[in-house]
Scaffold this active site. Structure first.
Site, PDB file in Angstrom:
ATOM      1  N   HIS A  62       0.847  -1.191   0.000  1.00 48.98           N
ATOM      2  CA  HIS A  62       0.000   0.000   0.000  1.00 48.98           C
ATOM      3  C   HIS A  62       0.881   1.240   0.000  1.00 48.98           C
ATOM      4  O   HIS A  62       2.106   1.144   0.083  1.00 48.98           O
ATOM      5  CB  HIS A  62      -0.963  -0.012   1.188  1.00 48.98           C
ATOM      6  CG  HIS A  62      -0.301   0.075   2.524  1.00 48.98           C
ATOM      7  ND1 HIS A  62       0.528  -0.919   3.018  1.00 48.98           N
ATOM      8  CD2 HIS A  62      -0.336   1.034   3.499  1.00 48.98           C
ATOM      9  CE1 HIS A  62       0.959  -0.578   4.222  1.00 48.98           C
ATOM     10  NE2 HIS A  62       0.459   0.601   4.520  1.00 48.98           N
ATOM     11  N   HIS A  64       1.333   3.878   2.021  1.00 52.72           N
ATOM     12  CA  HIS A  64       1.818   4.616   3.192  1.00 52.72           C
ATOM     13  C   HIS A  64       3.341   4.710   3.164  1.00 52.72           C
ATOM     14  O   HIS A  64       4.030   3.779   2.723  1.00 52.72           O
ATOM     15  CB  HIS A  64       1.336   3.946   4.485  1.00 52.72           C
ATOM     16  CG  HIS A  64      -0.052   4.345   4.875  1.00 52.72           C
ATOM     17  ND1 HIS A  64      -0.870   3.578   5.660  1.00 52.72           N
ATOM     18  CD2 HIS A  64      -0.784   5.476   4.573  1.00 52.72           C
ATOM     19  CE1 HIS A  64      -2.030   4.194   5.840  1.00 52.72           C
ATOM     20  NE2 HIS A  64      -2.007   5.333   5.186  1.00 52.72           N
ATOM     21  N   ASP A  66       5.871   4.497   5.209  1.00 50.47           N
ATOM     22  CA  ASP A  66       6.815   3.554   5.807  1.00 50.47           C
ATOM     23  C   ASP A  66       6.938   2.272   4.993  1.00 50.47           C
ATOM     24  O   ASP A  66       7.720   1.386   5.336  1.00 50.47           O
ATOM     25  CB  ASP A  66       6.431   3.240   7.259  1.00 50.47           C
ATOM     26  CG  ASP A  66       5.031   2.681   7.407  1.00 50.47           C
ATOM     27  OD1 ASP A  66       4.133   3.109   6.663  1.00 50.47           O
ATOM     28  OD2 ASP A  66       4.823   1.811   8.282  1.00 50.47           O
ATOM     29  N   HIS A  67       6.202   2.185   3.878  1.00 50.37           N
ATOM     30  CA  HIS A  67       6.296   1.029   2.995  1.00 50.37           C
ATOM     31  C   HIS A  67       6.832   1.378   1.609  1.00 50.37           C
ATOM     32  O   HIS A  67       7.140   0.479   0.831  1.00 50.37           O
ATOM     33  CB  HIS A  67       4.926   0.350   2.863  1.00 50.37           C
ATOM     34  CG  HIS A  67       4.425  -0.244   4.147  1.00 50.37           C
ATOM     35  ND1 HIS A  67       4.444  -1.599   4.391  1.00 50.37           N
ATOM     36  CD2 HIS A  67       3.940   0.338   5.265  1.00 50.37           C
ATOM     37  CE1 HIS A  67       3.964  -1.828   5.611  1.00 50.37           C
ATOM     38  NE2 HIS A  67       3.653  -0.661   6.160  1.00 50.37           N
ATOM     39  N   HIS A 139      -7.447  -2.021   5.614  1.00 51.51           N
ATOM     40  CA  HIS A 139      -6.626  -0.969   6.196  1.00 51.51           C
ATOM     41  C   HIS A 139      -7.279   0.375   5.890  1.00 51.51           C
ATOM     42  O   HIS A 139      -8.341   0.436   5.272  1.00 51.51           O
ATOM     43  CB  HIS A 139      -5.199  -1.054   5.623  1.00 51.51           C
ATOM     44  CG  HIS A 139      -4.183  -0.243   6.359  1.00 51.51           C
ATOM     45  ND1 HIS A 139      -4.124  -0.185   7.730  1.00 51.51           N
ATOM     46  CD2 HIS A 139      -3.175   0.573   5.911  1.00 51.51           C
ATOM     47  CE1 HIS A 139      -3.133   0.602   8.098  1.00 51.51           C
ATOM     48  NE2 HIS A 139      -2.548   1.077   7.013  1.00 51.51           N
ATOM     49  N   ASP A 210      -0.470  -3.870   5.653  1.00 51.99           N
ATOM     50  CA  ASP A 210      -1.046  -3.556   6.943  1.00 51.99           C
ATOM     51  C   ASP A 210      -2.518  -3.922   6.896  1.00 51.99           C
ATOM     52  O   ASP A 210      -3.204  -3.628   5.924  1.00 51.99           O
ATOM     53  CB  ASP A 210      -0.905  -2.074   7.239  1.00 51.99           C
ATOM     54  CG  ASP A 210       0.535  -1.618   7.468  1.00 51.99           C
ATOM     55  OD1 ASP A 210       1.452  -2.442   7.368  1.00 51.99           O
ATOM     56  OD2 ASP A 210       0.738  -0.414   7.712  1.00 51.99           O
ATOM     57  N   HIS A 268       6.329  -5.797  11.880  1.00 55.33           N
ATOM     58  CA  HIS A 268       5.645  -4.508  11.882  1.00 55.33           C
ATOM     59  C   HIS A 268       5.191  -4.140  13.298  1.00 55.33           C
ATOM     60  O   HIS A 268       4.025  -3.861  13.557  1.00 55.33           O
ATOM     61  CB  HIS A 268       4.444  -4.548  10.918  1.00 55.33           C
ATOM     62  CG  HIS A 268       3.962  -3.190  10.487  1.00 55.33           C
ATOM     63  ND1 HIS A 268       2.989  -2.501  11.180  1.00 55.33           N
ATOM     64  CD2 HIS A 268       4.282  -2.403   9.434  1.00 55.33           C
ATOM     65  CE1 HIS A 268       2.746  -1.354  10.580  1.00 55.33           C
ATOM     66  NE2 HIS A 268       3.524  -1.270   9.513  1.00 55.33           N
TER      67      HIS A 268
END
Length: 320
Positions: A62, A64, A66-67, A139, A210, A268
């Site tokens: 996805h 976001h 941090d990914h 999510h 997530d 995570h």
């Protein structure tokens, strides 16, 4: 199929845990597949035994930060010093626009082909050895989990036994290797399974983050040898998990239990559970093991070799 965890923290990096990224090494193909690419992923690869030159596929769950914040830097470095031949990137809608904007405003040009594939639930890649599929998770924004299934392979063909039976080499060997039945010139009927070892069952893994607990993750993880699942929160912080649509350690374990997986590796983790706090990482592990005993807690640079299962079949021997 060898897994290396390059980042096991959620949201932000810590001194001991970087943000999300998992590498799948396929030694027999000299390939490296990457799942998510948080900031600093290329530095983590450099600190590992992995070779950037073998990178061929990247799967993004996805959008976001941090990914994905490490993706552009990694791709740029691959062009400058990585000797990468081609990279295929799979991910949700918006990923290609994100990369195109980064290329445009940073005046970067890739010296090798990069193709972005927008994924939808179902099979997204298949070759002679693997099938990769994805499914929707639950999510705050669209997020996908991935399932990697190695195809079954016939058992080893016993050439010496075939010679003893005076079976002529050539096309007949090929048919017998595939488990087919052949009739020799002298009338003897030979069954392929008499000359082949046990079928080598393809290894399977699923990567789900997530997400809060959902049927989509359970479906992706059905009967896999390894499930990698997020466990951002402890069970007593379930209210936060529901608010932010992340999993607790118990949700990860429930997913593994419902899917009948062989082993669960949690990742995570929220930095709030670092050693010295009221709840620590070891407490999340204890919670998960109470539901699914075959659970481990991943850490950065942890390596896990996915074991191969062999088919156990009881059959009647063919009469000669």
């Amino acid at each position: 199929m060898q897994i290396t965890f390059l980042g096991t923290s959620s949201g932000v990096p810590t001194r001991s845990r970087n943000v999300s990224s998992v590498a799948l090494r396929l030694p027999q193909r000299a390939e490296l597949w990457l799942f998510d690419c948080g900031e600093g992923t290329q530095h983590q690869i450099l600190r590992s035994d992995l070779k950037i030159s073998q990178l061929s596929r990247i799967f993004i769950t996805h959008m976001h930060g941090d990914h994905i914040f490490g993706l552009m830097g990694l791709l740029a470095s691959c062009g400058l010093a990585g000797n990468v031949e081609r990279v295929d990137i799979y991910g949700p809608a918006g990923l290609n626009e994100y990369l195109q904007a980064a290329l445009r405003y940073s005046h970067t040009h890739f010296s090798y082909p990069v193709k972005v594939h927008t994924v939808h639930p179902g099979v997204i890649y298949e070759d002679n050895d693997f099938i990769v599929s994805c499914g929707l998770l639950h999510h705050r924004i669209p997020a996908f989990g991935y399932r990697i299934a190695e195809k079954d392979r016939p058992g080893r063909f016993d050439v010496e036994k075939a010679k003893e039976l005076q079976i002529p080499s050539g096309p007949m060997y090929g048919k017998l290797k595939r488990g087919e039945t052949v009739t020799l010139a002298d009338g003897r009927v030979i069954h392929g399974d008499e000359l082949c070892g046990d079928t080598e069952i393809g290894r399977k893994m699923a990567y789900c983050t997530d997400t809060i607990y959902c049927d989509g993750a359970v479906q992706l993880a059905q009967d896999v040898d390894l499930l990698i699942h997020e466990a951002t929160f402890a069970h007593q912080d379930a209210d936060m998990a529901f608010q932010r649509l992340h999993s607790t350690s118990t949700m990860a374990a429930q997913t593994a239990y419902a899917a009948g997986v062989n082993r669960l590796l949690m990742t995570h983790f929220s930095p709030r559970y670092a050693p010295g706090n009221a709840i620590e990482f070891k407490d999340l592990l204890r919670e998960a093991r109470a539901i699914f005993p075959k659970t481990e807690m991943a850490h950065d640079f942890m390596i896990y070799d996915i074991p191969r299962r062999r088919e156990v079949v009881i059959t009647n021997k063919h009469s000669k």
